[in-house]
Motif scaffolding. Structure first.
Motif, PDB file in Angstrom:
ATOM      1  N   ASP A   1       0.844  -1.217   0.000  1.00  0.00           N
ATOM      2  CA  ASP A   1       0.000   0.000   0.000  1.00  0.00           C
ATOM      3  C   ASP A   1       0.864   1.245   0.000  1.00  0.00           C
ATOM      4  O   ASP A   1       0.641   2.180  -0.757  1.00  0.00           O
ATOM      5  CB  ASP A   1      -0.876   0.029   1.263  1.00  0.00           C
ATOM      6  N   GLN A   2       1.872   1.220   0.900  1.00  0.00           N
ATOM      7  CA  GLN A   2       2.721   2.406   1.063  1.00  0.00           C
ATOM      8  C   GLN A   2       3.519   2.685  -0.226  1.00  0.00           C
ATOM      9  O   GLN A   2       3.629   3.821  -0.657  1.00  0.00           O
ATOM     10  CB  GLN A   2       3.690   2.180   2.227  1.00  0.00           C
TER      11      GLN A   2
ATOM     12  N   THR B   1       1.095   3.935  -2.931  1.00  0.00           N
ATOM     13  CA  THR B   1       0.687   5.330  -2.706  1.00  0.00           C
ATOM     14  C   THR B   1       1.830   6.276  -3.047  1.00  0.00           C
ATOM     15  O   THR B   1       1.618   7.337  -3.641  1.00  0.00           O
ATOM     16  CB  THR B   1       0.268   5.527  -1.223  1.00  0.00           C
TER      17      THR B   1
ATOM     18  N   MET C   1      11.791  -0.483   4.916  1.00  0.00           N
ATOM     19  CA  MET C   1      10.621  -0.721   5.772  1.00  0.00           C
ATOM     20  C   MET C   1      10.838  -2.000   6.570  1.00  0.00           C
ATOM     21  O   MET C   1      10.733  -3.109   6.012  1.00  0.00           O
ATOM     22  CB  MET C   1       9.380  -0.937   4.920  1.00  0.00           C
TER      23      MET C   1
ATOM     24  N   LEU D   1       7.159  -0.540  10.348  1.00  0.00           N
ATOM     25  CA  LEU D   1       5.980  -1.213   9.783  1.00  0.00           C
ATOM     26  C   LEU D   1       5.229  -1.851  10.940  1.00  0.00           C
ATOM     27  O   LEU D   1       5.458  -3.018  11.257  1.00  0.00           O
ATOM     28  CB  LEU D   1       6.446  -2.323   8.844  1.00  0.00           C
TER      29      LEU D   1
END
Ligand SMILES: Nc1nc2c(ncn2[C@@H]2O[C@H](COP(=O)(O)OP(=O)(O)OP(=O)(O)O)[C@@H](O)[C@H]2O)c(=O)[nH]1
Ligand SMILES: [Zn+2]
Length: 363
Positions: free
Chosen positions: A245-246, A249, A317, A340
């Motif tokens: 998702d990150q 985006t 991450m 995370l």
């Protein structure tokens, strides 16, 4: 002539033979060993191995500690196979599944003195084959072992080609294609194949990140149960999806998906570890009872993939400081650690607390 196998190819063949229950030869300068995996060797083959000479069952220091066997060699113990020990005894010494029902398999007589290098190599081979680290070993003069290998057409490897910590495998990008993703349509999946015949690893790139700038990157280890089945026992699935998702985006970044199931011990051993966790052991203790370190992963793979893709700096991450340290060791600058923190459930809070307390994870 290049028809013969090189050292890397011989090691790959030996791993595969051990998984099938076949014996292999490990050749040192003066002595050699016939080696079989305690987990896979058929009973008849164990009897044949016995007929060749004294059989040792090499186990790691962790397994020895559980079994109350003295590990005179530091990282391993050479258990002398008792004369009356059958295949069930061998398997039960290797596999802790029945430790609680059958606690008195000993006392174990372990060898002291002499050179344990062949035994150490045998354990390293079994670990790289994702088998339980318990090896049946018969040491003989090298010429005799070579002759046995020749007669029975067994795989043979040189002791000097089995280092305890193998050099980071060279990865080659085999194929890549566009894969539009839910999180971002500009997805691309690249497949990397190690030259040593082990598992392939994947990179999912979103967008076309500038190679001259730090890349947002998730270094993820495969978790069949968490990533695919939605298991609540760990935080892997939510971490995988939060990272995607990150990256989606942000519009650019890389997810490295390393096929290092179960922190590098393979799914069969991870399920053995889960069964031990059901008996009350935590995630680290379970690995140790099986004879493994708490983490057997080689994070150099991820760093190699990033470098092959042209990146030099990374915004990583992770909550795992070992991943950060390994990137740096492999020449990639971690300019930022992006936490995370997702996926805590009532089922995994103990697991997450153990990782924080024993493996240095940041909560
Ligand atoms: N042996 C073992 N492996 C487990 C267990 N639970 C999860 N795993 C594995 O642990 C690994 C977790 O991978 P990651 O999420 O990439 O790594 P991490 O060390 O938790 O670090 P970050 O998630 O980056 O903070 C996966 O390979 C899982 O299959 C367990 O109880 N025992
Ligand atoms: Zn998981």
């Amino acid at each position: 002539m290049s028809l013969g196998l090189d050292a890397v190819e011989r090691l790959a063949r030996a791993r595969s033979d051990l998984r099938m229950g076949a014996g292999i030869a490990v050749l040192g300068p003066e002595t050699g060993a016939l080696v079989m995996a305690a987990e896979t060797v058929p009973a008849a083959r164990l009897a044949d191995l016995r007929s060749l000479g004294e059989v040792d069952l090499a186990i790691t220091d962790w397994r020895a500690e559980t079994l109350k066997a003295r590990a005179y060699d530091g990282d391993l113990a050479r258990v002398a196979l008792p004369a009356d020990a059958e295949i069930d005894w061998v398997r039960a010494t290797a596999n802790p599944a029945a430790d609680l029902e059958w606690p008195m398999k000993g006392p174990y007589l372990t060898r002291r003195g002499g050179d344990p290098s062949l035994h150490r190599a045998a354990i390293a081979l079994l670990k790289s084959a994702h088998l339980l680290p318990a090896a049946l070993v018969v040491v003989l003069p090298a010429a005799e072992v070579a002759a046995l290998a020749e007669t029975h057409r067994l795989s043979s490897v040189a002791l000097s080609d089995v280092p305890p910590m193998p050099v980071a495998p060279v990865l080659v990008e085999i194929a890549a294609a566009r894969v539009p993703l839910q999180v971002n349509e500009a997805g691309r999946v690249r497949v990397f194949r190690p030259r040593d015949g082990t598992e392939e690893h994947y990179a999912v790139e979103v967008g076309a990140a500038d190679r001259a700038r730090p890349v947002l990157c998730r270094l993820h280890s495969a978790c069949f149960t968490g990533d695919l089945c939605g298991s609540l026992k760990c935080d892997c699935g939510p971490q995988l999806h939060a990272a995607l998702d990150q990256i989606g985006t942000a519009g650019e970044g890389v997810l490295l998906y390393l096929n290092q199931e179960g922190r590098g011990i393979g799914l069969a051993n991870k399920m053995r570890a889960y069964a031990l966790q059901d008996q009350g052991f935590d995630t680290v203790e379970a690995n140790h009872r099986l004879g493994f370190e708490d983490d057997e992963r080689d994070f150099r793979l991820g760093a190699n993939m990033l470098r092959t893709m042209g990146f030099r700096e990374v915004r990583l991450m992770t909550n795992n400081p070992r991943k950060v340290a390994m990137m740096e060791t492999c020449g990639l600058r971690v300019v930022e650690r992006v936490p995370l923190k997702v996926g805590k459930t009532t089922f995994n809070e103990g697991y997450l607390a153990t990782k924080a307390a024993k493996s240095g994870h940041l909560l």
